[in-house]
Design an enzyme around this catalytic site. Structure first.
Site: not given
Length: 102
Positions: A6-8, A13
């Site tokens: 999970c990234c923004s 990623t």
């Protein structure tokens, strides 16, 4: 083994996912690795064996750990150095250790 990152927004990623997949292939590890943005992560948790958070969404760790506990899924953040260097091998190792409960 299913590893969710999970990234923004789910895009920063993608290179790390590629590096992790290459490392898994080299080691003969069968796994599915994908990345989503923080707004979608709850929709994907039930499909994952582990959830790793990018440094930019580490502030969600406590909240997502609770969600993971409800589903029996380990949740942790990615080491910022490994993330920054796109060290797929180390991030993959961390995910596998979490799944094994180490």
């Amino acid at each position: 083994m299913k590893i969710l990152l999970c990234c923004s927004a789910g895009m920063s990623t993608s290179l790390l996912v590629s590096k992790m997949e290459a490392s898994a292939k080299k080691q003969g590890i069968d796994c599915e690795i994908w990345a989503v943005g923080s707004t979608e992560v709850n929709n994907h948790l039930q499909e994952a064996d582990v959830l790793l958070l990018g440094p930019q969404v580490r502030f969600l760790l406590a909240k997502l750990k609770k969600e993971g506990e409800k589903r029996g899924i380990p949740v942790d953040s990615i080491n910022p150095m490994h993330y920054g260097l796109c060290n797929g091998e180390e991030v993959l190792k961390h995910a596998i250790n979490l799944i094994k409960g180490e």
